[in-house]
Design an enzyme around this catalytic site. Structure first.
Site, PDB file in Angstrom:
ATOM      1  N   ARG A  37       0.838  -1.243   0.065  1.00  0.00           N
ATOM      2  CA  ARG A  37       0.138  -0.011   0.121  1.00  0.00           C
ATOM      3  C   ARG A  37       0.626   1.278  -0.019  1.00  0.00           C
ATOM      4  O   ARG A  37       0.329   2.290   0.247  1.00  0.00           O
ATOM      5  CB  ARG A  37      -1.047  -0.006   1.018  1.00  0.00           C
ATOM      6  CG  ARG A  37      -1.734  -1.161   1.435  1.00  0.00           C
ATOM      7  CD  ARG A  37      -3.155  -1.309   1.399  1.00  0.00           C
ATOM      8  NE  ARG A  37      -3.783  -2.399   1.449  1.00  0.00           N
ATOM      9  CZ  ARG A  37      -4.551  -2.813   0.324  1.00  0.00           C
ATOM     10  NH1 ARG A  37      -4.850  -2.242  -0.577  1.00  0.00           N
ATOM     11  NH2 ARG A  37      -5.080  -4.000   0.425  1.00  0.00           N
ATOM     12  N   HIS A  67       4.561  -9.708  -6.859  1.00  0.00           N
ATOM     13  CA  HIS A  67       3.423  -8.505  -7.259  1.00  0.00           C
ATOM     14  C   HIS A  67       3.962  -7.139  -6.869  1.00  0.00           C
ATOM     15  O   HIS A  67       4.366  -6.717  -5.977  1.00  0.00           O
ATOM     16  CB  HIS A  67       2.316  -8.958  -6.368  1.00  0.00           C
ATOM     17  CG  HIS A  67       1.063  -8.518  -6.591  1.00  0.00           C
ATOM     18  ND1 HIS A  67       0.790  -7.115  -7.205  1.00  0.00           N
ATOM     19  CD2 HIS A  67      -0.181  -9.174  -6.718  1.00  0.00           C
ATOM     20  CE1 HIS A  67      -0.617  -7.091  -7.321  1.00  0.00           C
ATOM     21  NE2 HIS A  67      -1.147  -8.479  -7.086  1.00  0.00           N
ATOM     22  N   TYR A  70       0.009  -2.076  -4.881  1.00  0.00           N
ATOM     23  CA  TYR A  70      -1.199  -1.826  -5.505  1.00  0.00           C
ATOM     24  C   TYR A  70      -1.312  -0.132  -5.548  1.00  0.00           C
ATOM     25  O   TYR A  70      -2.375   0.096  -6.486  1.00  0.00           O
ATOM     26  CB  TYR A  70      -2.379  -1.870  -4.270  1.00  0.00           C
ATOM     27  CG  TYR A  70      -2.567  -3.401  -3.817  1.00  0.00           C
ATOM     28  CD1 TYR A  70      -2.533  -4.307  -4.979  1.00  0.00           C
ATOM     29  CD2 TYR A  70      -2.688  -3.802  -2.533  1.00  0.00           C
ATOM     30  CE1 TYR A  70      -2.926  -5.435  -4.699  1.00  0.00           C
ATOM     31  CE2 TYR A  70      -3.022  -5.308  -2.348  1.00  0.00           C
ATOM     32  CZ  TYR A  70      -3.019  -6.119  -3.287  1.00  0.00           C
ATOM     33  OH  TYR A  70      -3.367  -7.526  -3.408  1.00  0.00           O
ATOM     34  N   HIS A 107      -1.176  -4.829 -11.358  1.00  0.00           N
ATOM     35  CA  HIS A 107      -2.456  -4.521 -11.840  1.00  0.00           C
ATOM     36  C   HIS A 107      -2.203  -3.259 -13.052  1.00  0.00           C
ATOM     37  O   HIS A 107      -1.650  -2.377 -12.524  1.00  0.00           O
ATOM     38  CB  HIS A 107      -3.224  -3.661 -10.733  1.00  0.00           C
ATOM     39  CG  HIS A 107      -3.575  -4.883  -9.667  1.00  0.00           C
ATOM     40  ND1 HIS A 107      -4.254  -4.429  -8.456  1.00  0.00           N
ATOM     41  CD2 HIS A 107      -3.257  -5.955  -9.501  1.00  0.00           C
ATOM     42  CE1 HIS A 107      -4.516  -5.766  -7.753  1.00  0.00           C
ATOM     43  NE2 HIS A 107      -3.772  -6.461  -8.338  1.00  0.00           N
ATOM     44  N   GLU A 142      -2.205  -8.332 -14.803  1.00  0.00           N
ATOM     45  CA  GLU A 142      -3.408  -9.205 -14.248  1.00  0.00           C
ATOM     46  C   GLU A 142      -4.630  -8.820 -14.727  1.00  0.00           C
ATOM     47  O   GLU A 142      -4.858  -7.579 -14.913  1.00  0.00           O
ATOM     48  CB  GLU A 142      -3.190  -8.841 -12.637  1.00  0.00           C
ATOM     49  CG  GLU A 142      -4.303  -9.851 -11.897  1.00  0.00           C
ATOM     50  CD  GLU A 142      -3.897  -9.671 -10.413  1.00  0.00           C
ATOM     51  OE1 GLU A 142      -2.919  -9.218  -9.917  1.00  0.00           O
ATOM     52  OE2 GLU A 142      -4.850 -10.191  -9.882  1.00  0.00           O
ATOM     53  N   ASP A 175      -6.625 -13.999 -12.700  1.00  0.00           N
ATOM     54  CA  ASP A 175      -7.036 -14.190 -11.344  1.00  0.00           C
ATOM     55  C   ASP A 175      -8.602 -14.734 -11.425  1.00  0.00           C
ATOM     56  O   ASP A 175      -9.338 -13.973 -11.926  1.00  0.00           O
ATOM     57  CB  ASP A 175      -7.117 -12.864 -10.773  1.00  0.00           C
ATOM     58  CG  ASP A 175      -7.510 -12.670  -9.340  1.00  0.00           C
ATOM     59  OD1 ASP A 175      -8.396 -13.357  -8.992  1.00  0.00           O
ATOM     60  OD2 ASP A 175      -6.544 -12.168  -8.421  1.00  0.00           O
ATOM     61  N   HIS A 178     -11.059 -12.337 -10.178  1.00  0.00           N
ATOM     62  CA  HIS A 178     -11.364 -11.165 -11.080  1.00  0.00           C
ATOM     63  C   HIS A 178     -12.287 -11.634 -12.332  1.00  0.00           C
ATOM     64  O   HIS A 178     -12.966 -10.625 -12.698  1.00  0.00           O
ATOM     65  CB  HIS A 178      -9.945 -10.587 -11.225  1.00  0.00           C
ATOM     66  CG  HIS A 178      -9.169 -10.210 -10.170  1.00  0.00           C
ATOM     67  ND1 HIS A 178      -8.028  -9.660 -10.145  1.00  0.00           N
ATOM     68  CD2 HIS A 178      -9.504 -10.050  -8.956  1.00  0.00           C
ATOM     69  CE1 HIS A 178      -7.502  -9.053  -8.962  1.00  0.00           C
ATOM     70  NE2 HIS A 178      -8.562  -9.389  -8.107  1.00  0.00           N
ATOM     71  N   HIS A 210      -3.853 -16.662 -10.334  1.00  0.00           N
ATOM     72  CA  HIS A 210      -4.396 -16.522  -8.988  1.00  0.00           C
ATOM     73  C   HIS A 210      -5.504 -17.173  -8.734  1.00  0.00           C
ATOM     74  O   HIS A 210      -6.440 -17.211  -9.398  1.00  0.00           O
ATOM     75  CB  HIS A 210      -4.538 -14.948  -8.900  1.00  0.00           C
ATOM     76  CG  HIS A 210      -3.269 -14.097  -8.853  1.00  0.00           C
ATOM     77  ND1 HIS A 210      -3.280 -12.779  -8.733  1.00  0.00           N
ATOM     78  CD2 HIS A 210      -2.035 -14.443  -8.674  1.00  0.00           C
ATOM     79  CE1 HIS A 210      -2.136 -12.439  -8.745  1.00  0.00           C
ATOM     80  NE2 HIS A 210      -1.183 -13.341  -8.740  1.00  0.00           N
ATOM     81  N   ASP A 223     -14.373  -7.751  -6.881  1.00  0.00           N
ATOM     82  CA  ASP A 223     -13.196  -8.001  -6.443  1.00  0.00           C
ATOM     83  C   ASP A 223     -12.933  -8.270  -4.637  1.00  0.00           C
ATOM     84  O   ASP A 223     -12.363  -7.482  -3.873  1.00  0.00           O
ATOM     85  CB  ASP A 223     -11.919  -6.877  -6.792  1.00  0.00           C
ATOM     86  CG  ASP A 223     -10.738  -7.516  -6.245  1.00  0.00           C
ATOM     87  OD1 ASP A 223     -10.432  -8.504  -5.911  1.00  0.00           O
ATOM     88  OD2 ASP A 223      -9.879  -6.645  -6.785  1.00  0.00           O
ATOM     89  N   HIS A 225     -12.144 -11.449  -2.483  1.00  0.00           N
ATOM     90  CA  HIS A 225     -11.518 -12.759  -2.487  1.00  0.00           C
ATOM     91  C   HIS A 225     -12.025 -13.641  -1.011  1.00  0.00           C
ATOM     92  O   HIS A 225     -12.328 -13.214  -0.142  1.00  0.00           O
ATOM     93  CB  HIS A 225      -9.977 -12.886  -2.399  1.00  0.00           C
ATOM     94  CG  HIS A 225      -9.294 -12.176  -3.366  1.00  0.00           C
ATOM     95  ND1 HIS A 225      -7.980 -12.249  -3.629  1.00  0.00           N
ATOM     96  CD2 HIS A 225      -9.830 -11.291  -4.390  1.00  0.00           C
ATOM     97  CE1 HIS A 225      -7.658 -11.401  -4.523  1.00  0.00           C
ATOM     98  NE2 HIS A 225      -8.671 -11.021  -4.911  1.00  0.00           N
ATOM     99  N   GLU A 255      -4.459 -16.240  -3.065  1.00  0.00           N
ATOM    100  CA  GLU A 255      -4.450 -14.833  -2.496  1.00  0.00           C
ATOM    101  C   GLU A 255      -5.713 -14.913  -1.618  1.00  0.00           C
ATOM    102  O   GLU A 255      -6.570 -13.968  -1.729  1.00  0.00           O
ATOM    103  CB  GLU A 255      -4.512 -13.888  -3.666  1.00  0.00           C
ATOM    104  CG  GLU A 255      -3.483 -13.861  -4.548  1.00  0.00           C
ATOM    105  CD  GLU A 255      -3.662 -12.685  -5.532  1.00  0.00           C
ATOM    106  OE1 GLU A 255      -4.655 -12.724  -6.344  1.00  0.00           O
ATOM    107  OE2 GLU A 255      -2.819 -11.933  -5.706  1.00  0.00           O
TER     108      GLU A 255
HETATM  109 ZN    ZN Z   1      -8.249  -9.247  -6.227  1.00  0.00          ZN
HETATM  110 FE    FE Z   2      -4.906 -11.507  -8.093  1.00  0.00          FE
HETATM  111 FE    FE Z   3      -3.445  -8.613  -7.855  1.00  0.00          FE
END
Ligand code: ZN
Ligand code: FE
Ligand code: FE
Length: 276
Positions: A37, A67, A70, A107, A142, A175, A178, A210, A223, A225, A255
């Protein structure tokens, strides 16, 4: 035997992550290249990377799937923030050279009202310059849920980025939460979705998956999970995925909302589904 793993904390370094992965039955893993973050990265430690790399090889690991943060938005509106995001991307790819041959997933970005076309062009520009030095890493876009102004919620947008960048160092990470949230019915028609993926993106670009169940309905664009079998995808969908002939050898990363014991449990479930 498939390559299964989960997200691991990078705070103890690379070797620690490989050891943790081994302790929970994983043979790949994902980690954030910096604070997910924020933008802070750990100092580089070539000795630690070399030790991690050799233990991975010795233990028959599949490719790792790092990854990006974000907060790294390559198509944010403010030019200065956009340049900063592009700089972060370049640094991340350079750092991945310490673990050659692995993947870096991120992303694609959110266009924040600039429009899809402008957003895609900005992502393409950043990727073209970041990939110019040819680091030993494959960069993965992704597939996104299409939340807000997210780019990558439909396969055609990823195709537009691939076309614009025109590089073999670029692939895609699918993903499961997603794509479902984005409207692709992998529960009832996994083969159809993979055919569509192949037609628009090309299955040879599919480098990582993912594995996440979803708390929401198909096409919800939410989104959120869920643990495997506790969402709308269900274990049967994951059974089909891990056994699918076209998906063999692809690293599959959990994830799901878990700590290590939960991940260990889900990895053993995946191994059971695979062997059934
Ligand atoms: Zn996600
Ligand atoms: Fe993902
Ligand atoms: Fe991701």
């Amino acid at each position: 035997m498939g390559f299964f793993g989960c997200h691991l904390s990078s705070s103890g370094g690379n070797l620690k992550m490989v050891e943790t992965a081994l302790s929970i039955g994983a043979n790949t893993f994902a980690f954030f290249t910096r604070n997910p973050r924020g933008s802070r990265a750990r100092p580089e430690d070539p000795q630690d990377a070399a030790a991690a790399y050799s233990l991975m090889k010795e233990s028959g690991f599949g490719p790792l799937v790092a990854h990006g943060s974000y907060t790294m938005n390559l198509c944010t509106k403010d030019p200065e923030s956009r340049a900063f995001a592009a700089e972060i991307l370049e640094q991340d790819l350079r750092r991945m050279a310490a673990l050659p041959g692995n993947y870096y997933n991120f992303h694609p970005g959110s266009h924040v009202g600039q429009g899809v076309e402008t957003g895609i062009q900005q992502i393409v520009d950043a990727l073209r310059s970041a990939l110019a030095p040819k680091y030993p890493v494959t960069v993965l876009l992704e597939t996104m849920a299409g939340k807000g102004s997210e780019i990558g919620g439909v396969f055609s947008q990823l195709r537009a980025i691939l076309d614009g960048v025109d590089s073999d160092a670029l692939g895609v990470c699918l993903d499961t939460c997603h794509v479902w949230d984005g409207g692709y019915d992998i529960v009832h028609d996994l083969d159809g979705v993979l055919t569509e993926f192949d037609r628009i993106i090309g299955l040879k670009r599919l480098k990582a998956i993912h594995l996440n169940d979803s708390k929401n309905e198909k096409h919800s664009r939410k989104d959120r999970h869920a643990c495997l079998g506790e969402g709308l995808l269900g274990l049967e969908t994951f059974r089909k995925i891990v056994r699918h002939p076209q998906l063999q050898g692809i690293p599959m990363i959990l994830e799901t909302p878990n700590e290590l014991p939960g991940y260990q449990r889900e990895i053993s479930v995946l191994r059971m589904l695979e062997a059934e």
